[in-house]
Design an enzyme around this catalytic site. Sequence first.
Site, PDB file in Angstrom:
ATOM      1  N   GLY A  10       0.991  -1.179   0.083  1.00 36.88           N
ATOM      2  CA  GLY A  10      -0.114   0.010  -0.046  1.00 36.88           C
ATOM      3  C   GLY A  10       0.827   1.290   0.146  1.00 36.88           C
ATOM      4  N   GLY A  12       0.001   4.354   0.642  1.00 33.57           N
ATOM      5  CA  GLY A  12      -1.077   5.433   1.242  1.00 33.57           C
ATOM      6  C   GLY A  12      -0.023   6.252   2.130  1.00 33.57           C
ATOM      7  N   TYR A  13      -0.629   6.817   2.860  1.00 35.60           N
ATOM      8  CA  TYR A  13       0.102   7.921   3.818  1.00 35.60           C
ATOM      9  C   TYR A  13       1.247   7.187   4.536  1.00 35.60           C
ATOM     10  CZ  TYR A  13      -3.271  11.418   2.549  1.00 35.60           C
ATOM     11  OH  TYR A  13      -4.063  12.215   1.913  1.00 35.60           O
ATOM     12  N   VAL A  81      -2.691  -6.657  -4.255  1.00 31.46           N
ATOM     13  CA  VAL A  81      -2.342  -7.770  -3.332  1.00 31.46           C
ATOM     14  C   VAL A  81      -3.573  -8.589  -3.228  1.00 31.46           C
ATOM     15  CG1 VAL A  81      -2.065  -8.649  -0.737  1.00 31.46           C
ATOM     16  CG2 VAL A  81      -0.898  -6.479  -1.951  1.00 31.46           C
ATOM     17  N   GLU A 169     -17.418  17.507   4.848  1.00 33.08           N
ATOM     18  CA  GLU A 169     -16.591  18.074   3.628  1.00 33.08           C
ATOM     19  C   GLU A 169     -17.098  18.091   2.211  1.00 33.08           C
ATOM     20  OE1 GLU A 169     -12.468  16.397   4.384  1.00 33.08           O
ATOM     21  OE2 GLU A 169     -12.140  18.214   5.454  1.00 33.08           O
ATOM     22  N   ASP A 296      -4.832   3.073   8.323  1.00 34.62           N
ATOM     23  CA  ASP A 296      -6.420   2.941   8.792  1.00 34.62           C
ATOM     24  C   ASP A 296      -6.724   1.393   9.237  1.00 34.62           C
ATOM     25  OD1 ASP A 296      -7.156   5.323   8.198  1.00 34.62           O
ATOM     26  OD2 ASP A 296      -8.273   5.085   6.499  1.00 34.62           O
ATOM     27  N   ALA A 315      -5.096  10.351   8.311  1.00 31.27           N
ATOM     28  CA  ALA A 315      -3.879  10.651   7.630  1.00 31.27           C
ATOM     29  C   ALA A 315      -2.789  11.117   8.231  1.00 31.27           C
ATOM     30  CB  ALA A 315      -4.151  11.388   6.490  1.00 31.27           C
ATOM     31  N   GLN A 316      -3.004  11.752   9.355  1.00 34.61           N
ATOM     32  CA  GLN A 316      -2.167  12.227  10.375  1.00 34.61           C
ATOM     33  C   GLN A 316      -1.671  11.444  11.053  1.00 34.61           C
ATOM     34  OE1 GLN A 316      -2.216  15.394  13.944  1.00 34.61           O
ATOM     35  NE2 GLN A 316      -4.076  15.522  12.752  1.00 34.61           N
ATOM     36  N   LYS A 376      -6.228  24.676   6.301  1.00 30.03           N
ATOM     37  CA  LYS A 376      -6.584  23.506   5.804  1.00 30.03           C
ATOM     38  C   LYS A 376      -5.450  23.344   4.474  1.00 30.03           C
ATOM     39  CE  LYS A 376      -8.974  19.545   4.585  1.00 30.03           C
ATOM     40  NZ  LYS A 376      -8.584  18.505   5.072  1.00 30.03           N
TER      41      LYS A 376
END
Length: 399
Positions: A10, A12-13, A81, A169, A296, A315-316, A376
Amino acid sequence: MSIPKIVILGAGYGGLMTAKGLAKNLNANEAEITLVNQNSYHYITTKLHEPAAGTSHHDHARVSIPSVIDTNRIRFIQDRVTGMKLGEKTVLLENNDPIQYDYLVVGLGSAPETFGIKGLLENAFFIRNINSVRMIREHMEYMFSRYAIEKKEELITIVVGGAGFTGIEYVGELVDRMPELCRDYDIPLEKVRIVNVEAAPTVLPGFDKELVDYAVKYLENKGVEFIVNTPIEECTKDGVILKGGREIKSATVVWTGGVRGNKLVEESGIETMRGRVKVDEYLRAPGHENVFIVGDSSLVFPGESENERPYPPTAQISTQQGQYLGKQLAKVVRGGQFDQPFKYQPKGTVASLGRKEAIGVVGNKKLTGGTAAFMKKIIDLRWLFLLGGVSLVLRKGKL
Ligand code: FAD
Ligand code: NAD
Protein backbone atom coordinates in the site's frame (compact mmCIF):
# COMPACT_ATOMS: atom_id res chain seq x y z
CA MET A 1 24.93 -13.24 1.12
CA SER A 2 21.27 -12.31 0.89
CA ILE A 3 20.11 -9.13 2.55
CA PRO A 4 16.84 -8.70 4.50
CA LYS A 5 13.75 -8.22 2.36
CA ILE A 6 11.28 -5.57 3.50
CA VAL A 7 7.93 -5.59 1.72
CA ILE A 8 5.50 -2.67 2.12
CA LEU A 9 1.91 -3.13 1.00
CA GLY A 10 0.00 0.00 0.00
CA ALA A 11 1.32 3.39 -1.06
CA GLY A 12 -0.97 5.45 1.15
CA TYR A 13 0.11 7.80 3.92
CA GLY A 14 1.55 5.07 6.15
CA GLY A 15 3.12 2.93 3.42
CA LEU A 16 4.78 5.73 1.49
CA MET A 17 6.24 7.36 4.59
CA THR A 18 7.61 4.00 5.72
CA ALA A 19 9.15 3.29 2.30
CA LYS A 20 10.72 6.73 1.99
CA GLY A 21 12.07 6.63 5.54
CA LEU A 22 13.61 3.17 5.11
CA ALA A 23 15.21 4.18 1.81
CA LYS A 24 16.74 7.18 3.54
CA ASN A 25 17.93 5.37 6.66
CA LEU A 26 19.26 2.13 5.14
CA ASN A 27 22.05 1.68 2.61
CA ALA A 28 21.40 -0.32 -0.54
CA ASN A 29 23.49 -3.24 0.77
CA GLU A 30 21.54 -3.39 4.06
CA ALA A 31 18.04 -4.23 2.82
CA GLU A 32 15.94 -4.80 -0.26
CA ILE A 33 12.84 -2.60 -0.11
CA THR A 34 9.76 -3.45 -2.17
CA LEU A 35 6.60 -1.34 -2.33
CA VAL A 36 3.41 -2.83 -3.77
CA ASN A 37 0.40 -0.75 -4.77
CA GLN A 38 -2.53 -1.51 -7.03
CA ASN A 39 -2.27 1.77 -8.93
CA SER A 40 0.74 3.53 -10.39
CA TYR A 41 -0.28 6.57 -8.36
CA HIS A 42 -0.85 7.54 -4.73
CA TYR A 43 -4.23 9.15 -4.18
CA ILE A 44 -4.48 11.97 -1.69
CA THR A 45 -7.46 10.58 0.20
CA THR A 46 -7.85 13.80 2.19
CA LYS A 47 -8.79 15.60 -1.02
CA LEU A 48 -11.12 13.01 -2.57
CA HIS A 49 -14.30 14.86 -1.56
CA GLU A 50 -13.35 17.59 -4.06
CA PRO A 51 -13.32 15.52 -7.28
CA ALA A 52 -16.32 13.59 -5.91
CA ALA A 53 -18.27 16.86 -6.01
CA GLY A 54 -16.56 18.06 -9.16
CA THR A 55 -14.96 21.13 -7.56
CA SER A 56 -11.52 19.99 -8.69
CA HIS A 57 -10.18 17.52 -11.25
CA HIS A 58 -9.20 14.10 -9.88
CA ASP A 59 -5.63 14.64 -11.12
CA HIS A 60 -5.22 17.15 -8.29
CA ALA A 61 -5.78 14.27 -5.87
CA ARG A 62 -3.18 11.88 -7.22
CA VAL A 63 0.58 11.72 -7.58
CA SER A 64 2.66 9.26 -9.61
CA ILE A 65 4.43 6.91 -7.17
CA PRO A 66 7.72 6.53 -9.12
CA SER A 67 7.96 10.35 -9.17
CA VAL A 68 8.12 10.56 -5.36
CA ILE A 69 10.27 7.55 -4.45
CA ASP A 70 13.90 6.72 -5.16
CA THR A 71 13.36 3.89 -7.63
CA ASN A 72 17.04 2.87 -7.34
CA ARG A 73 16.40 2.05 -3.68
CA ILE A 74 12.75 1.00 -3.69
CA ARG A 75 11.48 -1.64 -6.08
CA PHE A 76 7.95 -0.61 -7.00
CA ILE A 77 5.50 -3.29 -8.08
CA GLN A 78 2.18 -2.13 -9.43
CA ASP A 79 -0.17 -4.98 -8.63
CA ARG A 80 -3.10 -5.92 -6.44
CA VAL A 81 -2.36 -7.86 -3.27
CA THR A 82 -4.70 -10.85 -3.09
CA GLY A 83 -3.49 -12.48 0.12
CA MET A 84 -0.85 -12.69 2.85
CA LYS A 85 0.46 -16.06 3.98
CA LEU A 86 2.14 -15.05 7.21
CA GLY A 87 3.32 -18.57 8.09
CA GLU A 88 5.23 -18.73 4.82
CA LYS A 89 6.31 -15.05 4.89
CA THR A 90 4.74 -14.63 1.47
CA VAL A 91 2.47 -12.09 -0.21
CA LEU A 92 0.22 -13.16 -3.07
CA LEU A 93 -0.30 -10.84 -6.02
CA GLU A 94 -2.87 -10.84 -8.80
CA ASN A 95 -0.51 -10.61 -11.77
CA ASN A 96 2.97 -11.36 -10.46
CA ASP A 97 4.64 -14.26 -8.70
CA PRO A 98 4.27 -14.37 -4.90
CA ILE A 99 6.89 -12.31 -3.07
CA GLN A 100 8.83 -13.32 0.02
CA TYR A 101 9.64 -11.04 2.91
CA ASP A 102 11.62 -10.96 6.12
CA TYR A 103 9.70 -7.88 7.33
CA LEU A 104 6.21 -6.98 6.19
CA VAL A 105 4.58 -3.56 6.56
CA VAL A 106 0.85 -3.54 5.83
CA GLY A 107 -0.59 -0.14 4.88
CA LEU A 108 -3.57 -1.17 2.76
CA GLY A 109 -5.93 1.49 4.13
CA SER A 110 -9.60 1.00 4.88
CA ALA A 111 -12.88 -0.12 3.36
CA PRO A 112 -16.33 1.38 3.85
CA GLU A 113 -18.13 0.22 7.00
CA THR A 114 -21.70 -0.54 5.98
CA PHE A 115 -22.86 -2.14 9.26
CA GLY A 116 -24.70 -4.71 7.15
CA ILE A 117 -27.24 -2.06 6.06
CA LYS A 118 -29.38 -3.59 3.36
CA GLY A 119 -28.75 -2.39 -0.18
CA LEU A 120 -25.85 -0.02 0.59
CA LEU A 121 -23.15 -1.94 -1.22
CA GLU A 122 -25.37 -2.37 -4.25
CA ASN A 123 -26.95 1.07 -4.47
CA ALA A 124 -24.76 3.69 -2.77
CA PHE A 125 -21.57 5.43 -3.87
CA PHE A 126 -18.44 5.66 -1.72
CA ILE A 127 -15.72 8.31 -1.47
CA ARG A 128 -12.88 5.84 -1.56
CA ASN A 129 -10.42 6.22 -4.40
CA ILE A 130 -9.95 7.93 -7.76
CA ASN A 131 -12.21 5.49 -9.60
CA SER A 132 -15.05 5.81 -7.11
CA VAL A 133 -15.03 9.62 -6.97
CA ARG A 134 -14.85 9.95 -10.75
CA MET A 135 -17.93 7.76 -10.91
CA ILE A 136 -19.84 9.86 -8.35
CA ARG A 137 -19.15 13.10 -10.22
CA GLU A 138 -20.12 11.66 -13.58
CA HIS A 139 -23.22 9.96 -12.22
CA MET A 140 -24.37 13.18 -10.56
CA GLU A 141 -23.86 15.16 -13.77
CA TYR A 142 -25.78 12.55 -15.76
CA MET A 143 -28.66 12.73 -13.27
CA PHE A 144 -28.74 16.52 -13.65
CA SER A 145 -28.82 16.17 -17.42
CA ARG A 146 -31.74 13.76 -17.14
CA TYR A 147 -33.62 16.16 -14.86
CA ALA A 148 -33.63 18.73 -17.62
CA ILE A 149 -35.83 16.28 -19.61
CA GLU A 150 -37.63 14.15 -17.02
CA LYS A 151 -38.17 16.76 -14.25
CA LYS A 152 -38.17 14.10 -11.53
CA GLU A 153 -37.06 15.58 -8.17
CA GLU A 154 -35.09 12.51 -7.11
CA LEU A 155 -32.66 13.10 -9.99
CA ILE A 156 -31.43 16.29 -8.33
CA THR A 157 -31.71 15.05 -4.73
CA ILE A 158 -28.38 14.00 -3.25
CA VAL A 159 -28.38 12.06 0.01
CA VAL A 160 -25.17 11.88 2.02
CA GLY A 161 -25.34 9.13 4.65
CA GLY A 162 -23.28 10.00 7.73
CA ALA A 163 -22.28 13.46 8.97
CA GLY A 164 -18.79 12.67 10.20
CA PHE A 165 -15.86 14.60 8.75
CA THR A 166 -16.07 12.93 5.33
CA GLY A 167 -19.80 13.62 5.05
CA ILE A 168 -19.48 17.24 6.14
CA GLU A 169 -16.51 17.95 3.88
CA TYR A 170 -18.34 16.42 0.92
CA VAL A 171 -21.51 18.40 1.59
CA GLY A 172 -19.34 21.53 1.80
CA GLU A 173 -17.95 20.81 -1.67
CA LEU A 174 -21.42 20.08 -3.06
CA VAL A 175 -22.74 23.49 -2.02
CA ASP A 176 -19.79 25.08 -3.80
CA ARG A 177 -20.42 23.03 -6.94
CA MET A 178 -24.18 23.43 -7.24
CA PRO A 179 -24.39 26.94 -8.71
CA GLU A 180 -22.13 25.95 -11.62
CA LEU A 181 -23.80 22.58 -12.13
CA CYS A 182 -27.27 24.15 -12.13
CA ARG A 183 -26.12 26.76 -14.63
CA ASP A 184 -24.70 24.03 -16.89
CA TYR A 185 -27.96 22.07 -16.86
CA ASP A 186 -30.41 25.01 -16.73
CA ILE A 187 -31.81 23.98 -13.37
CA PRO A 188 -32.93 26.54 -10.76
CA LEU A 189 -30.56 26.19 -7.78
CA GLU A 190 -33.42 26.15 -5.26
CA LYS A 191 -34.78 22.95 -6.79
CA VAL A 192 -31.69 20.93 -5.76
CA ARG A 193 -31.82 19.05 -2.46
CA ILE A 194 -28.71 18.05 -0.50
CA VAL A 195 -29.75 15.96 2.50
CA ASN A 196 -27.19 14.85 5.09
CA VAL A 197 -28.51 12.08 7.35
CA GLU A 198 -26.80 11.33 10.66
CA ALA A 199 -27.58 8.54 13.14
CA ALA A 200 -26.09 10.32 16.17
CA PRO A 201 -27.91 13.16 17.95
CA THR A 202 -25.62 15.75 16.33
CA VAL A 203 -23.59 16.33 13.22
CA LEU A 204 -19.85 15.57 13.77
CA PRO A 205 -20.53 13.65 16.99
CA GLY A 206 -17.91 14.27 19.67
CA PHE A 207 -16.46 17.38 18.03
CA ASP A 208 -16.44 20.86 19.61
CA LYS A 209 -20.06 22.07 19.88
CA GLU A 210 -19.36 25.67 18.95
CA LEU A 211 -17.59 24.58 15.76
CA VAL A 212 -20.31 22.06 14.92
CA ASP A 213 -22.94 24.80 15.29
CA TYR A 214 -20.88 27.05 13.03
CA ALA A 215 -20.65 24.35 10.35
CA VAL A 216 -24.33 23.47 10.52
CA LYS A 217 -25.41 27.12 10.32
CA TYR A 218 -23.09 27.80 7.39
CA LEU A 219 -24.24 24.73 5.45
CA GLU A 220 -27.94 25.22 6.26
CA ASN A 221 -27.68 28.78 4.96
CA LYS A 222 -26.42 27.27 1.72
CA GLY A 223 -29.51 25.05 1.57
CA VAL A 224 -28.30 21.77 3.11
CA GLU A 225 -30.94 19.80 5.05
CA PHE A 226 -29.65 17.91 8.09
CA ILE A 227 -31.58 15.01 9.54
CA VAL A 228 -29.97 13.91 12.84
CA ASN A 229 -30.72 11.18 15.34
CA THR A 230 -32.03 9.08 12.48
CA PRO A 231 -30.06 6.18 11.06
CA ILE A 232 -30.41 5.10 7.47
CA GLU A 233 -31.79 1.57 7.63
CA GLU A 234 -31.88 0.64 3.99
CA CYS A 235 -30.65 1.88 0.65
CA THR A 236 -32.65 0.97 -2.42
CA LYS A 237 -32.32 1.85 -6.08
CA ASP A 238 -34.85 4.62 -5.41
CA GLY A 239 -33.16 6.22 -2.40
CA VAL A 240 -32.90 5.61 1.36
CA ILE A 241 -35.26 4.43 4.06
CA LEU A 242 -34.73 5.97 7.48
CA LYS A 243 -35.48 4.54 10.90
CA GLY A 244 -39.22 4.97 11.39
CA GLY A 245 -39.91 4.18 7.74
CA ARG A 246 -39.54 7.60 6.09
CA GLU A 247 -38.22 7.33 2.55
CA ILE A 248 -36.13 9.93 0.76
CA LYS A 249 -36.13 9.40 -2.95
CA SER A 250 -32.73 10.06 -4.44
CA ALA A 251 -30.81 8.97 -7.50
CA THR A 252 -27.50 9.72 -5.81
CA VAL A 253 -26.80 8.28 -2.36
CA VAL A 254 -23.24 8.73 -1.12
CA TRP A 255 -22.34 6.70 1.96
CA THR A 256 -19.90 8.36 4.37
CA GLY A 257 -20.94 6.38 7.44
CA GLY A 258 -17.50 5.20 8.54
CA VAL A 259 -14.62 2.89 7.70
CA ARG A 260 -13.19 -0.47 8.76
CA GLY A 261 -9.83 -2.12 8.12
CA ASN A 262 -8.91 -3.73 4.80
CA LYS A 263 -10.42 -7.22 4.60
CA LEU A 264 -7.09 -8.76 3.51
CA VAL A 265 -5.80 -8.11 7.02
CA GLU A 266 -8.70 -10.02 8.57
CA GLU A 267 -8.29 -12.82 6.04
CA SER A 268 -4.58 -13.21 6.90
CA GLY A 269 -5.56 -14.63 10.28
CA ILE A 270 -4.32 -11.67 12.36
CA GLU A 271 -6.68 -10.88 15.24
CA THR A 272 -8.82 -7.85 14.37
CA MET A 273 -11.60 -5.61 15.74
CA ARG A 274 -13.82 -4.32 12.88
CA GLY A 275 -11.02 -5.31 10.57
CA ARG A 276 -8.43 -3.24 12.43
CA VAL A 277 -5.46 -4.64 14.31
CA LYS A 278 -4.59 -3.55 17.85
CA VAL A 279 -0.87 -3.15 17.29
CA ASP A 280 1.75 -3.19 20.04
CA GLU A 281 3.88 -0.18 20.99
CA TYR A 282 6.16 -0.83 17.99
CA LEU A 283 3.21 -1.18 15.58
CA ARG A 284 3.61 -4.97 15.36
CA ALA A 285 0.66 -7.27 14.80
CA PRO A 286 -0.04 -9.49 17.84
CA GLY A 287 1.95 -12.72 17.64
CA HIS A 288 3.99 -11.58 14.62
CA GLU A 289 7.36 -9.94 15.43
CA ASN A 290 8.06 -9.17 11.76
CA VAL A 291 4.63 -7.90 10.64
CA PHE A 292 3.77 -4.21 11.11
CA ILE A 293 0.44 -2.53 10.48
CA VAL A 294 0.23 1.18 9.70
CA GLY A 295 -2.65 3.49 8.86
CA ASP A 296 -6.37 2.77 8.83
CA SER A 297 -5.95 -0.96 9.34
CA SER A 298 -4.23 -0.40 12.70
CA LEU A 299 -5.76 0.44 16.07
CA VAL A 300 -3.78 2.57 18.49
CA PHE A 301 -5.08 3.36 21.97
CA PRO A 302 -4.04 6.55 23.78
CA GLY A 303 -3.26 4.64 26.97
CA GLU A 304 -2.95 1.08 28.20
CA SER A 305 -6.68 0.53 28.68
CA GLU A 306 -8.91 -0.86 25.97
CA ASN A 307 -11.85 0.89 27.65
CA GLU A 308 -10.66 4.12 26.10
CA ARG A 309 -11.56 4.89 22.52
CA PRO A 310 -8.77 4.28 20.01
CA TYR A 311 -7.42 7.22 18.03
CA PRO A 312 -9.58 7.80 14.95
CA PRO A 313 -8.12 6.56 11.66
CA THR A 314 -6.60 9.62 10.02
CA ALA A 315 -3.93 10.59 7.53
CA GLN A 316 -2.24 12.39 10.40
CA ILE A 317 -1.67 9.29 12.53
CA SER A 318 -0.90 7.16 9.44
CA THR A 319 1.83 9.61 8.40
CA GLN A 320 3.36 9.62 11.88
CA GLN A 321 3.31 5.82 11.98
CA GLY A 322 5.13 5.67 8.65
CA GLN A 323 7.70 8.21 9.78
CA TYR A 324 8.25 6.26 13.00
CA LEU A 325 8.67 2.93 11.23
CA GLY A 326 10.98 4.42 8.59
CA LYS A 327 13.42 5.20 11.39
CA GLN A 328 12.84 2.44 13.91
CA LEU A 329 12.53 -0.51 11.53
CA ALA A 330 15.81 0.55 9.93
CA LYS A 331 17.50 0.03 13.32
CA VAL A 332 15.96 -3.41 13.74
CA VAL A 333 16.93 -4.49 10.23
CA ARG A 334 20.51 -3.53 11.05
CA GLY A 335 20.40 -5.92 14.00
CA GLY A 336 19.55 -3.32 16.64
CA GLN A 337 16.43 -2.80 18.75
CA PHE A 338 13.51 -0.38 18.80
CA ASP A 339 14.70 2.41 21.05
CA GLN A 340 11.32 4.08 21.57
CA PRO A 341 7.64 3.15 21.29
CA PHE A 342 5.29 4.83 18.82
CA LYS A 343 3.66 7.87 20.40
CA TYR A 344 1.01 9.71 18.42
CA GLN A 345 1.15 13.48 18.64
CA PRO A 346 -2.19 14.93 17.55
CA LYS A 347 -1.67 18.32 15.95
CA GLY A 348 -5.35 19.20 15.62
CA THR A 349 -8.22 18.72 13.21
CA VAL A 350 -9.37 20.98 10.42
CA ALA A 351 -12.36 20.15 8.21
CA SER A 352 -13.18 22.06 5.04
CA LEU A 353 -16.68 23.32 4.25
CA GLY A 354 -15.93 24.01 0.63
CA ARG A 355 -13.09 26.03 -0.80
CA LYS A 356 -13.27 29.14 1.37
CA GLU A 357 -14.76 27.90 4.64
CA ALA A 358 -13.63 25.45 7.30
CA ILE A 359 -13.70 24.67 11.00
CA GLY A 360 -10.92 23.32 13.15
CA VAL A 361 -9.03 23.03 16.37
CA VAL A 362 -5.28 23.48 16.26
CA GLY A 363 -3.52 23.27 19.60
CA ASN A 364 -6.13 24.81 21.89
CA LYS A 365 -7.24 27.36 19.31
CA LYS A 366 -10.58 27.10 17.55
CA LEU A 367 -10.56 28.26 13.95
CA THR A 368 -13.41 29.11 11.59
CA GLY A 369 -13.96 30.72 8.20
CA GLY A 370 -11.11 31.86 6.00
CA THR A 371 -8.43 31.29 8.67
CA ALA A 372 -9.45 27.67 9.07
CA ALA A 373 -9.68 27.22 5.28
CA PHE A 374 -6.17 28.64 4.92
CA MET A 375 -4.90 26.25 7.62
CA LYS A 376 -6.48 23.32 5.76
CA LYS A 377 -4.59 24.31 2.61
CA ILE A 378 -1.33 24.51 4.57
CA ILE A 379 -1.95 20.97 5.88
CA ASP A 380 -2.54 19.75 2.31
CA LEU A 381 0.66 21.46 1.14
CA ARG A 382 2.62 19.90 4.01
CA TRP A 383 1.69 16.43 2.75
CA LEU A 384 2.85 17.31 -0.77
CA PHE A 385 6.10 18.60 0.73
CA LEU A 386 6.65 15.38 2.72
CA LEU A 387 5.95 13.35 -0.41
CA GLY A 388 7.91 15.19 -3.03
CA GLY A 389 9.54 18.32 -1.57
CA VAL A 390 9.19 21.83 -2.91
CA SER A 391 8.95 20.73 -6.55
CA LEU A 392 5.79 18.69 -5.87
CA VAL A 393 4.31 21.57 -3.86
CA LEU A 394 4.90 23.88 -6.81
CA ARG A 395 3.49 21.35 -9.30
CA LYS A 396 0.41 20.19 -7.41
CA GLY A 397 -0.18 22.67 -4.60
CA LYS A 398 -3.11 25.07 -4.60
CA LEU A 399 -3.58 27.96 -2.19
P1 FAD B 1 -4.59 4.96 2.27
O1 FAD B 1 -4.13 6.35 2.19
O2 FAD B 1 -6.04 4.69 2.13
O3 FAD B 1 -3.78 4.12 1.18
C1 FAD B 1 -3.93 2.73 1.03
C2 FAD B 1 -3.24 2.35 -0.26
O4 FAD B 1 -3.29 0.92 -0.39
C3 FAD B 1 -3.90 2.93 -1.50
O5 FAD B 1 -2.91 3.44 -2.37
C4 FAD B 1 -4.61 1.74 -2.12
O6 FAD B 1 -4.73 1.83 -3.53
C5 FAD B 1 -3.68 0.60 -1.72
N1 FAD B 1 -4.33 -0.70 -1.70
C6 FAD B 1 -5.48 -1.03 -1.05
N2 FAD B 1 -5.77 -2.33 -1.27
C7 FAD B 1 -4.79 -2.82 -2.06
C8 FAD B 1 -4.53 -4.11 -2.61
N3 FAD B 1 -5.33 -5.14 -2.40
N4 FAD B 1 -3.41 -4.26 -3.36
C9 FAD B 1 -2.57 -3.22 -3.59
N5 FAD B 1 -2.77 -1.98 -3.10
C10 FAD B 1 -3.87 -1.79 -2.34
N6 FAD B 1 -7.43 12.33 7.59
C11 FAD B 1 -6.78 13.40 8.10
O7 FAD B 1 -5.89 13.24 8.97
N7 FAD B 1 -7.05 14.68 7.69
C12 FAD B 1 -7.97 14.93 6.73
O8 FAD B 1 -8.19 16.09 6.38
C13 FAD B 1 -8.67 13.83 6.17
N8 FAD B 1 -9.57 14.05 5.19
C14 FAD B 1 -10.21 12.98 4.63
C15 FAD B 1 -11.13 13.24 3.60
C16 FAD B 1 -11.79 12.18 3.00
C17 FAD B 1 -12.77 12.47 1.90
C18 FAD B 1 -11.54 10.84 3.43
C19 FAD B 1 -12.25 9.69 2.77
C20 FAD B 1 -10.64 10.58 4.45
C21 FAD B 1 -9.96 11.65 5.06
N9 FAD B 1 -9.03 11.44 6.09
C22 FAD B 1 -8.36 12.52 6.64
C23 FAD B 1 -8.69 10.07 6.52
C24 FAD B 1 -7.41 9.63 5.80
O9 FAD B 1 -7.52 9.87 4.43
C25 FAD B 1 -7.08 8.15 6.04
O10 FAD B 1 -7.02 7.93 7.42
C26 FAD B 1 -5.74 7.81 5.38
O11 FAD B 1 -5.84 7.89 3.99
C27 FAD B 1 -5.26 6.41 5.78
O12 FAD B 1 -4.00 6.20 5.23
P2 FAD B 1 -3.47 4.73 4.96
O13 FAD B 1 -1.99 4.85 4.79
O14 FAD B 1 -3.97 3.78 5.98
O15 FAD B 1 -4.13 4.25 3.61
P1 NAD C 1 -16.80 8.55 10.82
O1 NAD C 1 -16.89 7.21 11.42
O2 NAD C 1 -15.94 9.56 11.47
O3 NAD C 1 -18.25 9.17 10.66
C1 NAD C 1 -19.31 8.40 10.17
C2 NAD C 1 -20.63 9.04 10.61
O4 NAD C 1 -21.69 8.27 10.06
C3 NAD C 1 -20.80 9.04 12.12
O5 NAD C 1 -21.15 10.33 12.54
C4 NAD C 1 -21.90 8.02 12.34
O6 NAD C 1 -22.72 8.32 13.47
C5 NAD C 1 -22.68 8.12 11.04
N1 NAD C 1 -23.48 6.92 10.76
C6 NAD C 1 -23.14 5.62 10.97
N2 NAD C 1 -24.16 4.81 10.61
C7 NAD C 1 -25.15 5.61 10.15
C8 NAD C 1 -26.45 5.35 9.62
N3 NAD C 1 -26.93 4.11 9.52
N4 NAD C 1 -27.19 6.40 9.22
C9 NAD C 1 -26.72 7.67 9.31
N5 NAD C 1 -25.51 7.96 9.83
C10 NAD C 1 -24.72 6.95 10.22
O7 NAD C 1 -16.33 8.30 9.29
P2 NAD C 1 -15.74 9.34 8.24
O8 NAD C 1 -16.41 10.66 8.33
O9 NAD C 1 -15.72 8.63 6.94
O10 NAD C 1 -14.23 9.51 8.73
C11 NAD C 1 -13.35 8.39 8.71
C12 NAD C 1 -12.06 8.80 9.38
O11 NAD C 1 -11.39 9.78 8.57
C13 NAD C 1 -12.28 9.45 10.73
O12 NAD C 1 -11.26 9.05 11.59
C14 NAD C 1 -12.17 10.92 10.46
O13 NAD C 1 -11.67 11.64 11.58
C15 NAD C 1 -11.17 10.95 9.32
N6 NAD C 1 -11.41 12.15 8.49
C16 NAD C 1 -10.81 13.29 8.89
C17 NAD C 1 -11.04 14.46 8.18
C18 NAD C 1 -10.37 15.73 8.62
O14 NAD C 1 -9.59 15.69 9.56
N7 NAD C 1 -10.62 16.85 7.96
C19 NAD C 1 -11.88 14.42 7.05
C20 NAD C 1 -12.49 13.23 6.68
C21 NAD C 1 -12.25 12.09 7.42
